[in-house]
Each structure stands twice: as C-alpha cells, then as structure tokens.
Write a protein that holds these residues in place. Structure first.
Motif, short mmCIF file in Angstrom:
data_model
loop_
_atom_site.label_atom_id
_atom_site.label_comp_id
_atom_site.label_asym_id
_atom_site.label_seq_id
_atom_site.Cartn_x
_atom_site.Cartn_y
_atom_site.Cartn_z
N SER A 243 48.90 31.91 34.59
CA SER A 243 48.71 31.26 33.30
C SER A 243 50.05 30.80 32.72
O SER A 243 50.90 31.64 32.41
N PRO A 244 50.26 29.50 32.56
CA PRO A 244 51.53 29.01 31.99
C PRO A 244 51.89 29.63 30.64
O PRO A 244 53.04 30.03 30.44
N PRO A 245 50.93 29.78 29.70
CA PRO A 245 51.31 30.41 28.43
C PRO A 245 51.77 31.86 28.58
O PRO A 245 52.73 32.28 27.93
N LEU A 246 51.12 32.63 29.46
CA LEU A 246 51.54 34.02 29.68
C LEU A 246 52.88 34.09 30.39
O LEU A 246 53.70 34.96 30.10
N LEU A 247 53.11 33.19 31.34
CA LEU A 247 54.41 33.15 32.01
C LEU A 247 55.52 32.83 31.01
O LEU A 247 56.58 33.45 31.00
N ALA A 248 55.27 31.85 30.16
CA ALA A 248 56.26 31.46 29.15
C ALA A 248 56.51 32.61 28.18
O ALA A 248 57.66 32.91 27.83
N ALA A 249 55.45 33.28 27.73
CA ALA A 249 55.59 34.38 26.78
C ALA A 249 56.40 35.54 27.37
O ALA A 249 57.26 36.12 26.70
N SER A 250 56.15 35.87 28.63
CA SER A 250 56.89 36.97 29.25
C SER A 250 58.37 36.61 29.43
O SER A 250 59.26 37.44 29.21
N ALA A 251 58.63 35.37 29.79
CA ALA A 251 60.02 34.93 29.94
C ALA A 251 60.74 34.95 28.60
O ALA A 251 61.90 35.37 28.50
N ILE A 252 60.07 34.51 27.55
CA ILE A 252 60.66 34.51 26.22
C ILE A 252 60.96 35.94 25.76
O ILE A 252 62.04 36.21 25.22
N MET B 26 65.29 37.04 31.40
CA MET B 26 64.21 36.09 31.43
C MET B 26 63.62 36.00 32.84
O MET B 26 62.41 36.03 33.00
N LEU B 27 64.49 35.88 33.82
CA LEU B 27 63.99 35.75 35.20
C LEU B 27 63.25 36.99 35.66
O LEU B 27 62.21 36.88 36.30
N ALA B 28 63.78 38.16 35.35
CA ALA B 28 63.11 39.39 35.77
C ALA B 28 61.71 39.47 35.16
O ALA B 28 60.73 39.76 35.86
N ALA B 29 61.61 39.19 33.88
CA ALA B 29 60.30 39.25 33.21
C ALA B 29 59.35 38.18 33.76
O ALA B 29 58.17 38.45 33.97
N SER B 30 59.87 36.98 34.04
CA SER B 30 58.98 35.92 34.52
C SER B 30 58.55 36.14 35.97
O SER B 30 57.43 35.80 36.35
N VAL B 31 59.41 36.74 36.80
CA VAL B 31 59.01 37.04 38.19
C VAL B 31 57.91 38.09 38.20
O VAL B 31 56.93 37.96 38.95
N VAL B 32 58.06 39.12 37.37
CA VAL B 32 57.01 40.14 37.28
C VAL B 32 55.71 39.50 36.80
O VAL B 32 54.64 39.73 37.36
N ALA B 33 55.80 38.67 35.76
CA ALA B 33 54.60 38.02 35.22
C ALA B 33 53.96 37.08 36.25
O ALA B 33 52.73 37.00 36.34
N ALA B 34 54.78 36.38 37.03
CA ALA B 34 54.24 35.45 38.03
C ALA B 34 53.45 36.19 39.11
O ALA B 34 52.56 35.61 39.73
N ARG B 35 53.77 37.45 39.33
CA ARG B 35 53.00 38.25 40.30
C ARG B 35 51.66 38.69 39.72
O ARG B 35 50.75 39.04 40.46
#
Length: 143
Positions: free
Chosen positions: A14-23, A1-10
């Motif tokens: 967008s909160p929905p996209l960050l949440a989707a990538s973490a999920i 989850m963290l790896a996907a969300s860190v990549v997405a945060a870069r």
C-alpha cells in the motif's frame, strides 16, 4: 527512513502505508539528533547556577525547535510529503525508489521553510540572546 520503509515493504504494498512508515522513521531519526544538538547548544548559554536550569534548557530547546521547524513540519507532515511520496511510489511503481524520490522533493521544500525559521530565530535574538552574542563591528547586511 529506509529501515522503516524496507520493513513496511515486506508487510504491505500500500503506497500510503509505505509513505507513512517512511515518514515515521525519518521523523524519529531527524528530531532525535536535533534535540540533542539544540539542547547542547542551549546548555552552553544558560548558566548552570540559575534556578530551574534543566527546565530553562528544555524550554529554550522546545521553543527553538518549534520556531525553526514548526511551520515547515506542519506543511511537510500534512501536505507536501505524503502527496509527493505517494505520487512518486505510484508513478515509479517501485516502493523504495518512489519513496526516495518523493522524500527528496519534500526535503527541498522542508529545508527551504526551515532555513527561514532558523534565520528568524537569529534575527529575533531567540537562538542566542543578544546579550550573549559576540559584538560585531558595524556590519552591513545585504539581505
């Protein structure tokens, strides 16, 4: 989850996209481990000499994972996890901490429902067929 969300945060704020990538990252990691564990458990229960051994192990694995996690996964994926993760990102105004807080809250709900699914597979004799389960003396359950 963290790896996907860190990549997405870069890539996005967008909160929905960050949440989707973490999920998505959490789901791949979680079920990858579960498939290996449950398939190994079922390999010990299904006799290797039986016809269609691999198909029996695979079908028992899918049945167990569906019975144990189906309801929890549907509710979690489409209802409370996205809502909790997006809400936490917005409320905390910090993507990583918001995702972690939302994930923790959603995990509590997910594991409560999953634990009930696991217990039902035991009580119904799906996890370990009753003929394979060790016989216990007259044990009284207080549940």
């Amino acid at each position: 989850m963290l790896a996907a969300s860190v990549v997405a945060a870069r890539l996005t704020t967008s909160p929905p996209l960050l949440a989707a990538s973490a999920i998505a990252g959490a789901t791949v990691g979680f079920y990858g481990v579960l498939v290996v564990k449950v398939a190994g458990e079922q390999r010990r229960l299904v006799a290797p000499g039986q016809p269609r051994y691999a198909m029996r192990v695979a079908s028992r694995t899918v049945l167990l994972l569906s019975a144990e996690f189906g309801a929890a996964e549907l509710l979690d994926t489409f209802l409370w996890r996205p809502a909790l993760m997006v809400s936490a990102v917005v409320l905390l105004d910090e993507p990583v901490w918001g995702l972690l807080a939302g994930k923790a809250a959603a995990d509590v709900l997910f594991y409560l429902v999953s634990a009930m699914g696991y217990r039902l597979t035991e009580l119904a004799g799906i996890r370990v067929p009753r003929s394979s389960a060790p016989q216990r003396a007259n044990v009284v359950s207080h549940m």
